[in-house]
Design a protein around this motif. Structure first.
Motif, PDB file in Angstrom:
ATOM      1  N   GLN B 376       0.934  -1.090  -0.056  1.00 33.38           N
ATOM      2  CA  GLN B 376       0.056   0.109   0.180  1.00 33.38           C
ATOM      3  C   GLN B 376       0.840   1.250  -0.018  1.00 33.38           C
ATOM      4  OE1 GLN B 376      -2.717  -0.263   3.205  1.00 33.38           O
ATOM      5  NE2 GLN B 376      -4.223  -1.816   2.110  1.00 33.38           N
ATOM      6  N   PHE B 378       3.894   1.357  -1.409  1.00 32.68           N
ATOM      7  CA  PHE B 378       4.474   1.478  -2.456  1.00 32.68           C
ATOM      8  C   PHE B 378       3.467   2.328  -3.477  1.00 32.68           C
ATOM      9  CE2 PHE B 378       5.161  -0.344  -6.794  1.00 32.68           C
ATOM     10  CZ  PHE B 378       6.372   0.457  -7.033  1.00 32.68           C
ATOM     11  N   TYR B 379       2.166   1.702  -3.209  1.00 33.77           N
ATOM     12  CA  TYR B 379       1.106   2.305  -4.155  1.00 33.77           C
ATOM     13  C   TYR B 379       1.248   3.938  -4.228  1.00 33.77           C
ATOM     14  CZ  TYR B 379      -3.092   2.356  -6.770  1.00 33.77           C
ATOM     15  OH  TYR B 379      -4.247   2.665  -7.669  1.00 33.77           O
ATOM     16  N   LEU B 380       0.841   4.272  -2.998  1.00 33.71           N
ATOM     17  CA  LEU B 380       0.769   5.676  -2.834  1.00 33.71           C
ATOM     18  C   LEU B 380       2.071   6.351  -3.229  1.00 33.71           C
ATOM     19  CD1 LEU B 380      -0.955   6.251   0.530  1.00 33.71           C
ATOM     20  CD2 LEU B 380      -2.089   5.888  -1.690  1.00 33.71           C
ATOM     21  N   SER B 382       4.102   5.616  -5.381  1.00 27.69           N
ATOM     22  CA  SER B 382       4.135   5.530  -6.856  1.00 27.69           C
ATOM     23  C   SER B 382       3.419   6.441  -7.429  1.00 27.69           C
ATOM     24  CB  SER B 382       3.667   4.127  -7.356  1.00 27.69           C
ATOM     25  OG  SER B 382       2.402   4.088  -7.631  1.00 27.69           O
TER      26      SER B 382
END
Lengths: 279, 425
Positions: B376, B378-380, B382
């Motif tokens: 999560q 990493f997602y934000l 990115s």
């Protein structure tokens, strides 16, 4: 500067938990080009996308990815994003408690340099008040509604929690929505077609086609040729076992469709299969 | 502090005989009760010897000279507003409600004007002296606090807002809160507790009683953002009558160390209570909360979700007790504890205690704790969010899941705003 118009990956090697997955990948994408990267399961397609975006589990052991004179592989993921790199995830994360609109407002504000100082730290030094570094709500909502309408996403999605209870097609459309808002210079679309029925696929493909243009380079990662019926690539690469084994024009995708990946597999001595290099 | 000092203090306060008797009994209990030892189950994680009991003084709390100032301005969207503290008090109420008998007032004033209404609740107080030394101390020397009475059948749509505030000069405080929602009444009350930090540690020993009459619908929200210099031992208790429903929301944002007892007694058949708790801990702050749901009648329902976010060296202990005696048939009770640990030095402990003697009951508990999910995060990141911002966003998302259980609108907005303030410090 000429280099601003290319994204150049050179001899990239990536390991995951000690196992080498990418074994020297080189690839140059110019703005305005759409490159398709095709390959069977396990060939390293998603590893390439995750490594380019900077997931900490994917260790780069060799190579560079040059863009604007920078090797993006040395930057944290957020800095890569702010520089204009974008990844549409194959499996987008679900975050209960975070609404689509507040997430997107932060992301857009970061991309436009509002949320972050030049050195990459969150702004400002002292206590920040909610919303002070963000794009003004009205302006943001106007833009968001417009882009959601184009992707046939109901405006009720704004107040829903990110990907929480979304169908596969909705998740992928929200990825493309993010791409539309963040306006990247180079976008990687990782299996954006997987799990979509044909109607959803058309909506997503239309969205991508609308966004691409002379100012964006695209790396379209896909397992199947199906997506390429809707998004026309300029260049097609075939990835097998961590290496690009063939590069060609759109006709290469049809060749793959006809004969499958097996014929492209490199032989045991490391050379390419005989028919893979046309005379 | 001795008996003579307390008597002189009560004289100055001109307190009625029945209250003097209660205080003196409590003081005797205080004197004969030893400090809780670390061997006692509920005190294993909090060393009572570190609590600065030496701070206890009998404060002047506008003794004798009472006056009520009416604030000219009052917050929009509320039915009644009270600002309560030792130096000043302000109050405002929609006239229609005061005519129909709604009371919201400072405790000292309430003792003068509404002793008849309060006496049965204070005499039969659910805050047991025997609980521990601190409960006895509170019962002996409590002062300040506030009183809310919602008359029978009165349904108040807009929230009631109370702000209690202590200046830096008050290093000890023992406020008493009494909320009485009579039969079939309906009310949402939100209290914000604040204190001005001083040069050295303060000790607070508050007591809260919530009485929900038959078929009443009550929402009590406590936002505790007292100073980070406060040692707090609080005893808070709710009694829920037949077919009544209580939603009790507790947001702990302040204090250095707390030992909080939250007890809910479901006393009448069909009574329901929901509790949502959230504590945010940073620095070296610590929290030790004991919540008890006592199912004392048939077909009662309970649901507790207690959550925490700990940063730095923040430490939390949560003990959730569900008690179902033999006669409480048809009980349905759930307990969930969730903690997000944002640093490797943060700690959390979860201790569920189910004491079930009845048959035909549904009882479930669940606990989880963990760090921020790296995918999560990493997602934000990115999407351009710097790590600090992404972590804060995920922590707020975790918290939002709890805030979403509070009444929508004004209350949720207030909770969000206060949480964000603490996070952004």
């Amino acid at each position: 500067m000429a280099m601003d118009n290319t994204f150049e990956i050179r001899d990239l090697r990536v390991s995951v938990e000690g196992k080498e997955i990418l074994k020297g990948v080189s690839l140059t994408i110019r703005k305005g080009e759409i490159h398709a990267l095709m390959g069977p399961n396990g060939s390293g397609k998603s590893t390439l996308s995750m490594a380019l975006m900077g997931h900490p589990l994917y260790s780069v052991t060799n190579g560079t990815a040059l863009y604007k004179g920078l090797d993006v592989l040395g930057l944290p993921p957020d800095e890569r994003a702010r520089q204009g790199l974008f990844l549409a995830f194959q499996y987008p994360q679900t975050i209960p408690g975070l609404t689509v609109s507040s997430f997107l407002r932060m992301a857009v504000s970061a991309r436009r340099g509002l949320l972050v100082r030049a050195n990459g730290d969150a702004r400002p030094d002292g206590p920040r008040r909610p919303g002070q570094d963000l794009l003004p709500v009205k302006e943001f909502l106007r833009e968001l509604k417009e882009k959601m309408a184009a992707l046939k996403l109901d405006s009720s999605f704004m107040s829903r929690h990110l990907n929480d209870g979304f169908s596969g097609g909705e998740k992928k459309r929200v990825e493309i929505l993010q791409m539309a808002l963040l306006n990247p210079e180079f976008a990687i679309l990782d299996e954006t077609d997987s799990g979509l029925d044909i109607d959803a696929l058309k909506v997503v493909a239309e969205g991508v086609n609308r966004l691409t243009g002379p100012n964006m380079g695209v790396l379209l990662i896909t397992h199947y040729q199906r997506l390429l019926d809707y998004i026309k690539p300029h260049v097609v690469h075939v990835l097998m076992d961590g290496r690009i084994v063939r590069t060609g024009g759109p006709e290469l995708a049809r060749e793959l469709e006809a004969q499958g990946y097996e014929g492209f597999r490199p032989s045991a001595d490391g050379g390419e299969a005989t028919h893979a290099t046309p005379a | 502090m001795d008996r003579h000092e307390i008597e002189a203090w009560m004289d100055r306060r001109r307190e009625p005989e029945w209250l003097r008797r209660l205080r003196l009994e409590a003081f005797e209990a205080y004197e004969r009760t030893p400090l809780p030892a670390l061997q006692e189950e509920e005190w294993r994680r909090t060393d009572a010897r570190r609590i600065p009991l030496g701070r206890v003084v009998l404060n002047g709390f506008r003794d004798g000279a009472l006056h009520e100032e009416h604030t000219s301005g009052h917050p929009a969207g509320v039915a009644a507003y009270l600002e309560s503290g030792p130096r000043r008090t302000g109050a405002w109420m929609e006239t229609a409600y005061s005519k129909r008998g709604l009371i919201l007032t400072d405790m000292e004033l309430a003792l003068r004007e509404h002793a008849d209404l309060m006496r049965p609740h204070l005499e039969g107080s659910a805050l047991s002296l025997e609980r521990d030394k601190f409960a006895a101390l509170h019962a002996a020397v409590w002062h300040g606090g506030w009183f809310l009475r919602v008359p029978e059948g009165e349904r108040i749509e807009q929230p009631i807002w109370v702000r209690s505030w202590l200046p830096r000069s008050h290093r000890f405080a023992g406020p008493r809160t009494l909320i009485v929602a009579e039969r079939r009444s309906r009310v949402i009350v939100i209290e914000e507790r604040e204190s001005e930090p001083g040069a050295d540690a303060a000790f607070h020993c508050p007591g809260v009683e919530i009485v929900c009459g038959e078929s009443a619908e009550v929402v009590v929200v406590t936002i505790d953002r007292r100073g980070d210099d406060v040692w707090d031992v609080s005893h808070e208790r709710a009694r829920v009558g037949a077919s009544a429903s209580l939603t009790w929301i507790v947001l702990h944002l302040g204090t250095l160390a707390r030992k909080t007892f939250l007890e809910t007694s479901l006393e009448g058949a069909g009574a329901e209570a929901r509790m949502v708790g959230l504590s945010l801990l940073d620095g070296v702050r610590q929290s030790d909360v004991v919540s008890t749901f006592h199912h004392g009648a048939p077909r009662t329902r309970g649901d507790i979700v207690f959550g925490g976010v700990s940063r730095d060296r923040g430490r939390s202990v949560y003990r959730g007790r569900i008690v179902v005696p033999r006669h409480a048939r048809g009980t349905d009770s759930h307990l969930t504890h969730r903690v997000l640990l944002m640093s490797p030095d943060a700690r959390a402990e979860s201790i569920p205690i189910l004491e079930i003697e009845a048959n035909d009951v549904k009882c479930k508990h669940a606990a989880s704790q963990g760090a921020i999910d790296p995918d999560q995060l990493f997602y934000l990141m990115s999407r351009g969010l710097p790590r600090v911002e992404a972590e804060r966003t995920l922590a707020l998302a975790f918290v939002e899941d709890l805030i979403g259980r509070a009444p929508a609108g004004w209350v949720q907005e207030r909770l969000r705003e206060r949480v964000a303030e603490r996070f952004n410090r």
